[in-house]
Design a protein around this motif. Sequence first.
Motif, mmCIF file in Angstrom:
data_model
loop_
_atom_site.group_PDB
_atom_site.id
_atom_site.type_symbol
_atom_site.label_atom_id
_atom_site.label_comp_id
_atom_site.label_asym_id
_atom_site.label_seq_id
_atom_site.Cartn_x
_atom_site.Cartn_y
_atom_site.Cartn_z
ATOM 1 N N LEU A 1 5.243 39.492 -11.444
ATOM 2 C CA LEU A 1 5.373 38.088 -11.073
ATOM 3 C C LEU A 1 4.875 37.221 -12.223
ATOM 4 N N PRO A 2 5.428 36.020 -12.334
ATOM 5 C CA PRO A 2 4.885 35.106 -13.346
ATOM 6 C C PRO A 2 3.515 34.618 -12.906
ATOM 7 N N PRO A 3 2.622 34.331 -13.838
ATOM 8 C CA PRO A 3 1.308 33.829 -13.453
ATOM 9 C C PRO A 3 1.436 32.482 -12.751
ATOM 10 N N PRO A 4 0.453 32.134 -11.918
ATOM 11 C CA PRO A 4 0.549 30.870 -11.179
ATOM 12 C C PRO A 4 0.631 29.678 -12.120
ATOM 13 N N LEU A 5 1.347 28.671 -11.681
ATOM 14 C CA LEU A 5 1.525 27.474 -12.507
ATOM 15 C C LEU A 5 0.213 26.717 -12.625
ATOM 16 N N THR B 1 6.989 24.046 -19.026
ATOM 17 C CA THR B 1 7.974 25.121 -18.966
ATOM 18 C C THR B 1 8.735 25.165 -20.283
ATOM 19 N N PRO B 2 8.901 26.340 -20.851
ATOM 20 C CA PRO B 2 9.542 26.411 -22.153
ATOM 21 C C PRO B 2 11.010 26.012 -22.071
ATOM 22 N N ASP B 3 11.454 25.353 -23.125
ATOM 23 C CA ASP B 3 12.855 24.968 -23.208
ATOM 24 C C ASP B 3 13.696 26.176 -23.576
ATOM 25 N N ASP C 1 7.403 33.834 0.493
ATOM 26 C CA ASP C 1 6.065 33.351 0.850
ATOM 27 C C ASP C 1 4.996 34.336 0.390
ATOM 28 N N ILE C 2 5.262 35.629 0.608
ATOM 29 C CA ILE C 2 4.310 36.652 0.188
ATOM 30 C C ILE C 2 4.134 36.604 -1.332
ATOM 31 N N LYS C 3 5.272 36.490 -2.036
ATOM 32 C CA LYS C 3 5.205 36.488 -3.499
ATOM 33 C C LYS C 3 4.433 35.291 -4.028
ATOM 34 N N GLN C 4 4.649 34.135 -3.407
ATOM 35 C CA GLN C 4 3.898 32.949 -3.837
ATOM 36 C C GLN C 4 2.408 33.149 -3.619
ATOM 37 N N GLU C 5 2.080 33.726 -2.468
ATOM 38 C CA GLU C 5 0.675 33.955 -2.143
ATOM 39 C C GLU C 5 0.047 34.936 -3.144
ATOM 40 N N ASN D 1 -3.271 35.875 -8.220
ATOM 41 C CA ASN D 1 -3.151 36.603 -9.479
ATOM 42 C C ASN D 1 -2.939 38.107 -9.306
ATOM 43 N N ALA D 2 -2.319 38.520 -8.226
ATOM 44 C CA ALA D 2 -1.942 39.920 -8.064
ATOM 45 C C ALA D 2 -0.487 40.029 -8.491
ATOM 46 N N LEU D 3 -0.280 40.217 -9.791
ATOM 47 C CA LEU D 3 1.071 40.038 -10.329
ATOM 48 C C LEU D 3 1.881 41.321 -10.380
ATOM 49 N N LYS D 4 1.213 42.449 -10.372
ATOM 50 C CA LYS D 4 1.972 43.704 -10.408
ATOM 51 C C LYS D 4 2.509 44.001 -9.022
#
Lengths: 190, 154
Positions: free
Chosen positions: A40-44, A50-52, B131-135, B140-143
């Motif tokens: 997943l991308p790290p939280p904003l 955001t890169p162009d 929703d789960i992914k956003q949470e 910071n549990a990205l894997k």
Amino acid sequence: MGKKCPELNSGSMSDISFLLLTFFLLVSSINTDMGIPRRLPPPLQPGMVTPDVHKRNIFVVKINSQNMLLFDGQTGDLKALRARAKEFLSNPNDLSNLPEKETVDIPLLGPMRVSQGVISLQNDRGTSYDMYIQVQNELMAAVNEMRDELALGKFGRPYTDLSNEQRSAIDKAIPAAISEAEPTKIGGNK
Amino acid sequence: MARFKKSNKEGTPGLNTGSMSDIVFMFLFFFMVITNMRESSLYVRINVPQASEVQKLEKKSLVSYINVGVPMDENKYGREPRIQLNDQIADVSDIAEFIENERAARSEADRPFLTTSIKADKDARMGIIVDIKQELRNVNALKLIYTTSRRGKE
């Protein structure tokens, strides 16, 4: 000569161990979990820009709530998606409407022209999970096929048989650039 | 002159079953080694989707599971897919705490390698998954790994 020792009756021992065996068979599960790994991308963070990305470097794939697939501005099926994703990421003829490439020096492989293309996947909240996984699978298949081809060309072996260093070199040459946009809410109320 | 002596004292000699238990114990140890214990029973119905580009999950001890599916107890939890964490049906907002607990249970060195496995039913909608992914992103549990079953490559 001493007396003969009477034999121990060990027949019921096997019964006991069979009992244990069946207990373990019931209680445990053999299935090894497998799946599609993602990062997943790290939280904003506030203030993050955001890169162009150039338009030619983005390949937009959309899935709507009816599980219909849209790419290149028209609906398509899963089979075509894999071929199209491969064409987009490899850009074999250096067309100007497909992603640009940047020459990067990679250990073991030397200077390689790495594609700057990014696949952007957008789904609806009503999209079924199965369809989403199928699309992810096709995109990963496209990347894996390209990695396999490169591995065969450079090392003479398929990607799965490579050593860790070789594998990470191939990963650098063909990055799995799949980005996920925030989902839309049209047509999905769940 | 030699005479063949017939021993008519016993009928059939007793079968030696002592080694049978050894064999069964061997079976037992084999199964104990290759299997993993079921940690929690499922309260949701899960039929995972199939995929061909799968990778095996490494280091089972570093995986925390999030199950998504229709609850088996429909009268209590309804017919919409729900999330099961550990041993209970939970809400999306409980995920942050769940991940914190999972992190706390591991040693400091292992924490960066903690993976979250999303085991979702194929009929689930993406809304709940998103929703789960956003949470997960927020804590910071990205894997992440989407659990699927294997299908042959085409």
